[in-house]
Design a protein around this motif. Sequence first.
Motif, PDB file in Angstrom:
ATOM      1  N   GLY A 154      10.332  21.866   7.763  1.00  0.00           N
ATOM      2  CA  GLY A 154      10.675  23.502   8.749  1.00  0.00           C
ATOM      3  C   GLY A 154       9.756  23.348   9.605  1.00  0.00           C
ATOM      4  N   GLY A 155       8.538  22.785   9.729  1.00  0.00           N
ATOM      5  CA  GLY A 155       7.522  22.774  11.270  1.00  0.00           C
ATOM      6  C   GLY A 155       6.455  23.174  10.528  1.00  0.00           C
ATOM      7  N   MET A 156       5.856  23.931  10.917  1.00  0.00           N
ATOM      8  CA  MET A 156       4.455  24.535  10.306  1.00  0.00           C
ATOM      9  C   MET A 156       5.317  25.552  10.430  1.00  0.00           C
ATOM     10  N   HIS A 157       3.663  26.379   9.316  1.00  0.00           N
ATOM     11  CA  HIS A 157       4.606  27.339   8.836  1.00  0.00           C
ATOM     12  C   HIS A 157       3.423  28.454   9.215  1.00  0.00           C
ATOM     13  N   GLY A 158       4.143  29.251  10.479  1.00  0.00           N
ATOM     14  CA  GLY A 158       2.789  29.831  11.068  1.00  0.00           C
ATOM     15  C   GLY A 158       3.778  30.753  12.243  1.00  0.00           C
ATOM     16  N   GLY A 159       3.485  31.532  12.418  1.00  0.00           N
ATOM     17  CA  GLY A 159       4.347  33.037  13.667  1.00  0.00           C
ATOM     18  C   GLY A 159       4.517  32.379  14.460  1.00  0.00           C
ATOM     19  N   SER A 160       3.520  31.407  15.428  1.00  0.00           N
ATOM     20  CA  SER A 160       4.191  31.956  16.677  1.00  0.00           C
ATOM     21  C   SER A 160       4.938  30.772  16.858  1.00  0.00           C
ATOM     22  N   SER A 161       5.139  29.544  16.189  1.00  0.00           N
ATOM     23  CA  SER A 161       6.372  28.345  16.896  1.00  0.00           C
ATOM     24  C   SER A 161       7.039  28.791  15.907  1.00  0.00           C
ATOM     25  N   PHE A 162       7.405  28.782  14.243  1.00  0.00           N
ATOM     26  CA  PHE A 162       8.393  29.105  13.239  1.00  0.00           C
ATOM     27  C   PHE A 162       8.996  30.227  14.004  1.00  0.00           C
ATOM     28  N   THR A 163       8.973  30.853  14.494  1.00  0.00           N
ATOM     29  CA  THR A 163      10.022  32.216  15.590  1.00  0.00           C
ATOM     30  C   THR A 163      10.951  31.360  16.008  1.00  0.00           C
ATOM     31  N   GLY A 164      10.098  31.275  16.516  1.00  0.00           N
ATOM     32  CA  GLY A 164      10.856  30.219  18.412  1.00  0.00           C
ATOM     33  C   GLY A 164      11.565  29.037  18.018  1.00  0.00           C
ATOM     34  N   SER A 165      10.919  28.261  17.455  1.00  0.00           N
ATOM     35  CA  SER A 165      10.994  27.090  17.259  1.00  0.00           C
ATOM     36  C   SER A 165      12.762  26.666  15.437  1.00  0.00           C
ATOM     37  N   THR A 166      11.506  27.360  14.576  1.00  0.00           N
ATOM     38  CA  THR A 166      12.730  27.101  13.089  1.00  0.00           C
ATOM     39  C   THR A 166      13.810  28.125  13.531  1.00  0.00           C
ATOM     40  N   GLY A 167      13.389  29.547  14.265  1.00  0.00           N
ATOM     41  CA  GLY A 167      14.693  29.980  14.132  1.00  0.00           C
ATOM     42  C   GLY A 167      15.213  29.741  14.914  1.00  0.00           C
ATOM     43  N   GLY A 168      14.746  28.420  16.568  1.00  0.00           N
ATOM     44  CA  GLY A 168      16.338  28.042  16.969  1.00  0.00           C
ATOM     45  C   GLY A 168      17.314  27.244  15.550  1.00  0.00           C
ATOM     46  N   ALA A 169      16.891  26.695  14.682  1.00  0.00           N
ATOM     47  CA  ALA A 169      17.229  26.409  14.019  1.00  0.00           C
ATOM     48  C   ALA A 169      18.108  26.859  13.019  1.00  0.00           C
ATOM     49  N   THR A 170      17.633  27.914  13.090  1.00  0.00           N
ATOM     50  CA  THR A 170      18.260  28.525  11.500  1.00  0.00           C
ATOM     51  C   THR A 170      19.757  29.314  12.274  1.00  0.00           C
ATOM     52  N   MET A 171      19.386  29.617  13.445  1.00  0.00           N
ATOM     53  CA  MET A 171      20.374  29.828  14.322  1.00  0.00           C
ATOM     54  C   MET A 171      21.388  28.813  14.467  1.00  0.00           C
ATOM     55  N   LYS A 172      20.991  27.934  14.769  1.00  0.00           N
ATOM     56  CA  LYS A 172      22.285  26.583  14.690  1.00  0.00           C
ATOM     57  C   LYS A 172      23.139  26.662  13.860  1.00  0.00           C
ATOM     58  N   ALA A 173      22.122  26.362  12.721  1.00  0.00           N
ATOM     59  CA  ALA A 173      22.545  26.308  11.038  1.00  0.00           C
ATOM     60  C   ALA A 173      23.692  27.161  10.509  1.00  0.00           C
ATOM     61  N   ALA A 174      23.716  29.091  10.973  1.00  0.00           N
ATOM     62  CA  ALA A 174      23.819  29.854  10.819  1.00  0.00           C
ATOM     63  C   ALA A 174      25.316  30.004  11.792  1.00  0.00           C
ATOM     64  N   GLU A 175      25.150  29.599  12.904  1.00  0.00           N
ATOM     65  CA  GLU A 175      26.182  29.085  13.918  1.00  0.00           C
ATOM     66  C   GLU A 175      27.473  28.256  12.971  1.00  0.00           C
ATOM     67  N   GLN A 176      27.320  27.218  12.575  1.00  0.00           N
ATOM     68  CA  GLN A 176      27.547  26.457  12.354  1.00  0.00           C
ATOM     69  C   GLN A 176      28.375  27.153  10.488  1.00  0.00           C
ATOM     70  N   CYS A 177      27.913  27.517  10.096  1.00  0.00           N
ATOM     71  CA  CYS A 177      27.988  27.884   8.876  1.00  0.00           C
ATOM     72  C   CYS A 177      29.239  29.041   9.561  1.00  0.00           C
ATOM     73  N   ARG A 178      29.097  30.191  10.359  1.00  0.00           N
ATOM     74  CA  ARG A 178      30.125  30.869  10.473  1.00  0.00           C
ATOM     75  C   ARG A 178      31.763  29.922  11.626  1.00  0.00           C
ATOM     76  N   LYS A 179      31.563  29.213  11.838  1.00  0.00           N
ATOM     77  CA  LYS A 179      32.946  28.593  12.882  1.00  0.00           C
ATOM     78  C   LYS A 179      33.752  27.767  11.484  1.00  0.00           C
ATOM     79  N   GLN A 180      32.882  27.545  10.148  1.00  0.00           N
ATOM     80  CA  GLN A 180      33.345  27.016   9.495  1.00  0.00           C
ATOM     81  C   GLN A 180      33.580  28.250   8.716  1.00  0.00           C
ATOM     82  N   VAL A 181      33.285  29.766   8.358  1.00  0.00           N
ATOM     83  CA  VAL A 181      34.093  30.327   7.547  1.00  0.00           C
ATOM     84  C   VAL A 181      35.322  30.979   8.549  1.00  0.00           C
TER      85      VAL A 181
END
Lengths: 228, 774
Positions: B514-541
């Motif tokens: 998940g990368g470095m866990h600090g607000g400044s980069s986690f929010t946008g970067s890992t947030g993007g990963a979460t968004m993409k993973a959730a999009e895949q789930c949404r498609k499958q659902v």
Amino acid sequence: MSKETNLVSRREFLKDAGLVVGGATVGSAALLSACKNNGKSGSVTKYVCPLDSKEFDSLQALKDHYASAHEGVALPDFKTLNINGVDYSLIINDYWSLAWVLRETLGLYGTKVGCDMGQCGACTVIVDDKPMYACLLFACEMEGKKIRTVEGLADYGNKLNKVQQAFHDANATQCGFCTSGFLMAAQALIERNSSPSEDEVRHALSGHLCMCQNFKKTIEAVVAAGGK
Amino acid sequence: MALPEMKVMGLGTPGNDKIRSFFMDDLLTGKPRFVGDRHFAGQLYAVAKHATVDHANITKIDASEALKVPGVVKVLTYDTNPEWARTAPILYKTVPFYGAPIALIIATDWYIAQRAVNLVKVDYEVLPAVIKTTDVMADDEAMTRDTSAPLSGRFADSNFQSSGVTNRGDVDAALKSAAYTRTISDMPWTTRYQHQPLEQYEALAYWSGDEVYVYIASQNIHGHHRSLHNWTGIPLNKLHVYSPGCGGGLGTRLNNPEALMAVFASKEVDGRPVLYKCTKKHSMLFGGRQFDARSVITIGCDKDGKLVALDVKYVCNGYGAGITPIFSKTLTIPNMRYEGTRLYLNDQDRCAWRCVNDPPTGYHFTHALDLVAEDLNMRPDEIRLKNIMGEHDVDQDSGLPFGTKEVNACLDKVLQESGFASKWHKPGTKKLADGRLHGIGVHCHHDSHGRIAGSDRATIVLMLQDGTAAVLDGGSAPHNQMTEQAIVAAEVLGLKIDDVKTPVYGNSDATLNGGMHGGSSFTGSTGGATMKAAEQCRKQVFEAACKNATFSAVNAKPEDLDSKDSVIFLKRDPSVKATFAAICSSALNPIGGIGHGWNNVDADGTGGLQRPKDGFEVGHNTEMGSACADVCEVAVDPETGEVEILEHWNAVGTGRVIYTDGVLQQMGSGTELQVNMALYYGDIKDIPTGNIIGTQYTESQMITTLDCNPSRYHLYPIEGDNHTGPLGAHGIGEPCVGGYCCILSAIYNAIGKWVDTDHGACNPDRVLKALGKA
Ligand code: FES
Ligand code: FES
């Protein structure tokens, strides 16, 4: 793989048990086995050496071990501590702090140790209605006192009391490491002054450090808990 | 700018402000178990002995007396395992700084180990020490290097760690032709920021055969996994690293030697579990931050205060941090030269510093800019407003558009809310009714936080049969960022926030990086990963839903469906609907997604601008960062030197707010940190003499509730669309910290003198000294 103490089981046990004997250091094995045996009674099956953590099935075996392995060192007496309304009979080394015994002997890890020298307030517990730094108190001197920890605030964490609920509503934690100490100080304040002003809250909490700098929300929470 | 409709995210979204940290109730009931709350059968405790000299060779360590103490199991030194000690910062043979660990005492309890520490005898051959930046400057005014300066011992031939240079335009020519120039070299040494967690530095490790299990407080669990592997050679699949939480202090949990201490100690006692704990005193020494920073700044401008040139030389002892001049992206300065140098001193190691060196440079520049404004008969706000970069300006060095830029909006907000223009007065000219001196100061910057970077990050989102989602974002600690990730998943999936959980974190075995866990980069970067993973789930659902009787009866295709509040429905007829639970429990295949992090420009071309901006197209590379502005009003008692904060206004450019209360928490914390940095933090070391003068919390004068008056802080999140990231969001917590210079400017405005902070805080003694009373 090493076996880690199961805190939940132990707490469940502690909640119901009336008496624990010989649970020195993390006598986790002792406490857990008692828990698994009956969950209600205070009997234990292991006695733990407070110097080297070795476990024994009888007090005599522990005494024999002490005499041979720690020659010239006296096995400490049993002390009875009243914690969250329950009496525990424990072997306590005379240099152990109350914070150490709460955490390492009884598994009440909700009491945190930030500095271990009376500067941060993370270890605060309520002793006879007063908030005190558990890292500065000798556990062996705590007989006859009523000690309360964060676990005892409301049914061992199964619900939130008024002060905890106010912290929840104000989102008054960040990392949470300081939180137990703040909660205990706030609880003691609300018990002696049911509706403290902001200034009174600021004074009552001033013995506590929060390195996430979450003071604003913490102060707001305690004021709200009192309703002023 | 109109924001797309959001169901969960966004400052104005109903209900967002009711979301609480997912870990809140556990924290309130004492349930979470940090590293030091772990206990394994047969566990031992390790405490280090620390060097008491700045620089020396160790000629002898005698542990015989310590080993006689009942309960002491072993004493380790550099010689126990020179191979590990050479490749990693465990136990030093040559002491590089006061407080460096030189021996490790392993005992059956923590108190026994601490007592035995004092019985370990050490002989030193003391070497010359470099304890302040001026030790290695031939000419402090000109900030030039002295090649004959004594060496710190970090490297055989140099005290210089690195330098950074920015060059734009023709500075010399612009300064020559400027109507006004001024060089400021006698500015106060900077204050420091002490990034000290409340939790003691500690780690627990045990070996089982050739497998190693390690518990540490980490903000980069996969980074630690890899660095432990690099240090020790233990194969990654035999190294299991867990971070059960971080007791504050993000910023210091990146490169923690304590993990290695525990692994090393456990190996030497046949794999028994060992909890290594650093005492608070040594945590302060070892993890403290005290910067020795010097600047020489020349400013050139026209007679109306329009900046034409800036020449900056900056020297500091900051390790591991970038040197980013915050003013570079804050004000329009056509010609700029910036030379920043970092030095190795015989001083405690530091990892990345919160705000990446911005506070000292920011403070020095704020100070210089205020002096220039005064020369030109302008108010501090006027010179800033005249030069502030606008939302549509491009970066002056790269020519790239900014993903977001709200610094002008932040400045406008705090100036307006505080009534700055009407309250400001000539320095040292206004008394309050009670005899104290009134002052007001302003600061604004666009700094290096809030970046989005890290396509190597990844998140897993799983749909459970009860219709809830589990987000495994690879984060390291149960901090606000994980609540944010859950909000992102809820947003994408159309789930109620209560139907999203973050069950696993801080686990190198069970999560992706998940990368470095600090607000400044986690929010946008890992947030993007979460968004993409959730999009895949949404498609499958939705695909699974189309096979369900409810939707197959109406011949629905996935694109015909939408979801909200944990219900899936037909867009053309929302009465045709089913719960996530109904669909997930009857789905034939498991439903899950893996997303990778969002980089500024990803290899697959999905990064860069996500929305067009100022003529730049989607996909174009961008500059990123975070904006902040502060105004502070103070009262200074001329008799005692005491400073009281009367009011403090703080505005931060937030991008889109994901987690409202988390944002307000961070802004409040940043504001309190400003007070701490400006007025309170004491020194660990007296830099001129090298003496250790305060290693305790009380000596270091941390602020408490008595120093914080919540009703006097005014926090303004300034929401805008971050065009770079997929979410329109970025990290916001740390930019606030650098705003502490507005407090120091306010004190100047009150007393008419710059307080020599003497590389410490602006305490009453120093204020009195500035007033000529001490
Ligand atoms: S741990 Fe007791 S006051 Fe800090
Ligand atoms: S919330 Fe982290 S130390 Fe207080």
